[in-house]
Design a protein around this motif. Structure first.
Motif, PDB file in Angstrom:
ATOM      1  N   THR A 178       0.841  -1.189   0.000  1.00  0.00           N
ATOM      2  CA  THR A 178       0.000   0.000   0.000  1.00  0.00           C
ATOM      3  C   THR A 178       0.880   1.243   0.000  1.00  0.00           C
ATOM      4  O   THR A 178       1.755   1.397   0.825  1.00  0.00           O
ATOM      5  CB  THR A 178      -0.897   0.019   1.246  1.00  0.00           C
ATOM      6  N   GLY A 179       0.664   2.122  -0.932  1.00  0.00           N
ATOM      7  CA  GLY A 179       1.452   3.342  -1.024  1.00  0.00           C
ATOM      8  C   GLY A 179       2.766   3.158  -1.750  1.00  0.00           C
ATOM      9  O   GLY A 179       3.572   4.076  -1.803  1.00  0.00           O
ATOM     10  N   GLY A 180       3.012   1.987  -2.314  1.00  0.00           N
ATOM     11  CA  GLY A 180       4.258   1.732  -3.026  1.00  0.00           C
ATOM     12  C   GLY A 180       4.252   2.355  -4.407  1.00  0.00           C
ATOM     13  O   GLY A 180       3.205   2.687  -4.966  1.00  0.00           O
ATOM     14  N   ILE A 181       5.430   2.523  -4.983  1.00  0.00           N
ATOM     15  CA  ILE A 181       5.575   3.114  -6.304  1.00  0.00           C
ATOM     16  C   ILE A 181       6.345   2.143  -7.177  1.00  0.00           C
ATOM     17  O   ILE A 181       7.384   1.631  -6.779  1.00  0.00           O
ATOM     18  CB  ILE A 181       6.338   4.452  -6.232  1.00  0.00           C
ATOM     19  N   VAL A 182       5.838   1.885  -8.365  1.00  0.00           N
ATOM     20  CA  VAL A 182       6.543   1.077  -9.356  1.00  0.00           C
ATOM     21  C   VAL A 182       6.802   1.973 -10.549  1.00  0.00           C
ATOM     22  O   VAL A 182       5.876   2.562 -11.104  1.00  0.00           O
ATOM     23  CB  VAL A 182       5.712  -0.150  -9.785  1.00  0.00           C
ATOM     24  N   ASN A 183       8.059   2.076 -10.945  1.00  0.00           N
ATOM     25  CA  ASN A 183       8.419   2.916 -12.070  1.00  0.00           C
ATOM     26  C   ASN A 183       9.278   2.111 -13.025  1.00  0.00           C
ATOM     27  O   ASN A 183      10.268   1.515 -12.624  1.00  0.00           O
ATOM     28  CB  ASN A 183       9.176   4.156 -11.601  1.00  0.00           C
ATOM     29  N   ILE A 184       8.899   2.113 -14.287  1.00  0.00           N
ATOM     30  CA  ILE A 184       9.711   1.510 -15.335  1.00  0.00           C
ATOM     31  C   ILE A 184       9.878   2.573 -16.404  1.00  0.00           C
ATOM     32  O   ILE A 184       8.914   2.964 -17.048  1.00  0.00           O
ATOM     33  CB  ILE A 184       9.039   0.248 -15.909  1.00  0.00           C
ATOM     34  N   GLY A 185      11.078   3.048 -16.550  1.00  0.00           N
ATOM     35  CA  GLY A 185      11.325   4.093 -17.532  1.00  0.00           C
ATOM     36  C   GLY A 185      11.741   5.379 -16.864  1.00  0.00           C
ATOM     37  O   GLY A 185      12.187   5.412 -15.720  1.00  0.00           O
ATOM     38  N   ASP A 186      11.603   6.469 -17.598  1.00  0.00           N
ATOM     39  CA  ASP A 186      12.045   7.773 -17.121  1.00  0.00           C
ATOM     40  C   ASP A 186      11.065   8.344 -16.106  1.00  0.00           C
ATOM     41  O   ASP A 186       9.862   8.132 -16.192  1.00  0.00           O
ATOM     42  CB  ASP A 186      12.170   8.760 -18.281  1.00  0.00           C
ATOM     43  N   ALA A 187      11.607   9.068 -15.144  1.00  0.00           N
ATOM     44  CA  ALA A 187      10.779   9.747 -14.154  1.00  0.00           C
ATOM     45  C   ALA A 187      11.516  10.978 -13.674  1.00  0.00           C
ATOM     46  O   ALA A 187      12.717  10.936 -13.424  1.00  0.00           O
ATOM     47  CB  ALA A 187      10.466   8.840 -12.984  1.00  0.00           C
ATOM     48  N   LEU A 188      10.814  12.072 -13.565  1.00  0.00           N
ATOM     49  CA  LEU A 188      11.410  13.298 -13.050  1.00  0.00           C
ATOM     50  C   LEU A 188      11.331  13.337 -11.539  1.00  0.00           C
ATOM     51  O   LEU A 188      12.289  13.678 -10.865  1.00  0.00           O
ATOM     52  CB  LEU A 188      10.696  14.518 -13.636  1.00  0.00           C
ATOM     53  N   TYR A 189      10.208  12.944 -10.985  1.00  0.00           N
ATOM     54  CA  TYR A 189      10.007  13.051  -9.547  1.00  0.00           C
ATOM     55  C   TYR A 189       9.075  11.946  -9.088  1.00  0.00           C
ATOM     56  O   TYR A 189       7.974  11.807  -9.614  1.00  0.00           O
ATOM     57  CB  TYR A 189       9.406  14.425  -9.214  1.00  0.00           C
ATOM     58  N   LEU A 190       9.502  11.146  -8.111  1.00  0.00           N
ATOM     59  CA  LEU A 190       8.661  10.112  -7.516  1.00  0.00           C
ATOM     60  C   LEU A 190       8.491  10.439  -6.040  1.00  0.00           C
ATOM     61  O   LEU A 190       9.456  10.747  -5.357  1.00  0.00           O
ATOM     62  CB  LEU A 190       9.299   8.728  -7.658  1.00  0.00           C
ATOM     63  N   SER A 191       7.273  10.373  -5.576  1.00  0.00           N
ATOM     64  CA  SER A 191       6.995  10.699  -4.189  1.00  0.00           C
ATOM     65  C   SER A 191       6.164   9.595  -3.566  1.00  0.00           C
ATOM     66  O   SER A 191       5.162   9.172  -4.144  1.00  0.00           O
ATOM     67  CB  SER A 191       6.219  12.018  -4.114  1.00  0.00           C
ATOM     68  N   PRO A 192       6.553   9.104  -2.390  1.00  0.00           N
ATOM     69  CA  PRO A 192       5.732   8.070  -1.743  1.00  0.00           C
ATOM     70  C   PRO A 192       4.376   8.633  -1.330  1.00  0.00           C
ATOM     71  O   PRO A 192       4.245   9.811  -1.020  1.00  0.00           O
ATOM     72  CB  PRO A 192       6.554   7.679  -0.521  1.00  0.00           C
ATOM     73  N   LYS A 193       3.384   7.785  -1.339  1.00  0.00           N
ATOM     74  CA  LYS A 193       2.034   8.211  -0.973  1.00  0.00           C
ATOM     75  C   LYS A 193       1.731   7.973   0.493  1.00  0.00           C
ATOM     76  O   LYS A 193       0.724   8.424   0.988  1.00  0.00           O
ATOM     77  CB  LYS A 193       1.000   7.487  -1.835  1.00  0.00           C
ATOM     78  N   VAL A 194       2.586   7.235   1.180  1.00  0.00           N
ATOM     79  CA  VAL A 194       2.409   6.949   2.597  1.00  0.00           C
ATOM     80  C   VAL A 194       3.740   7.188   3.293  1.00  0.00           C
ATOM     81  O   VAL A 194       4.783   6.803   2.795  1.00  0.00           O
ATOM     82  CB  VAL A 194       1.967   5.484   2.821  1.00  0.00           C
ATOM     83  N   THR A 195       3.690   7.855   4.425  1.00  0.00           N
ATOM     84  CA  THR A 195       4.899   8.065   5.213  1.00  0.00           C
ATOM     85  C   THR A 195       4.653   7.600   6.636  1.00  0.00           C
ATOM     86  O   THR A 195       3.508   7.461   7.072  1.00  0.00           O
ATOM     87  CB  THR A 195       5.321   9.549   5.229  1.00  0.00           C
ATOM     88  N   SER A 196       5.717   7.364   7.357  1.00  0.00           N
ATOM     89  CA  SER A 196       5.588   6.961   8.751  1.00  0.00           C
ATOM     90  C   SER A 196       6.795   7.469   9.523  1.00  0.00           C
ATOM     91  O   SER A 196       7.794   7.869   8.943  1.00  0.00           O
ATOM     92  CB  SER A 196       5.472   5.441   8.869  1.00  0.00           C
ATOM     93  N   LYS A 197       6.670   7.453  10.827  1.00  0.00           N
ATOM     94  CA  LYS A 197       7.749   7.904  11.695  1.00  0.00           C
ATOM     95  C   LYS A 197       8.058   6.777  12.667  1.00  0.00           C
ATOM     96  O   LYS A 197       7.149   6.162  13.222  1.00  0.00           O
ATOM     97  CB  LYS A 197       7.314   9.150  12.454  1.00  0.00           C
ATOM     98  N   SER A 198       9.332   6.485  12.850  1.00  0.00           N
ATOM     99  CA  SER A 198       9.747   5.406  13.747  1.00  0.00           C
ATOM    100  C   SER A 198      10.622   5.959  14.848  1.00  0.00           C
ATOM    101  O   SER A 198      11.491   6.787  14.597  1.00  0.00           O
ATOM    102  CB  SER A 198      10.537   4.344  12.981  1.00  0.00           C
TER     103      SER A 198
END
Length: 73
Positions: A15-35
């Motif tokens: 959940t919230g993962g990103i799959v990129n195949i090819g060129d990308a200028l900017y990828l941002s996660p959709k879920v963050t957490s603090k540990s």
């Protein structure tokens, strides 16, 4: 830069993962957490020897919203 990508098999994406195949200028996660963890907590490897003495972890966070969290904005 264009590239040729061969066969790709993706078994799962969390959940919230990103799959990129090819060129990308900017990828941002959709879920963050603090540990929170004390000193020496996230060590990995064989034959670890950690000498921490006294350790204290500050978990005080007065923010209602995190400024760098895209989910809250």
């Amino acid at each position: 830069m264009p590239s040729i990508v061969g066969g790709v098999k993706i078994n799962s994406v969390g959940t919230g993962g990103i799959v990129n195949i090819g060129d990308a200028l900017y990828l941002s996660p959709k879920v963050t957490s603090k540990s929170y963890a004390g000193s020496g907590s996230f060590n990995t490897g064989d034959f670890l020897n950690t000498n921490n003495g006294l350790s204290n972890t500050n978990t005080l966070d007065n923010d209602l919203l995190e400024a760098d969290n895209p989910v809250n904005t």
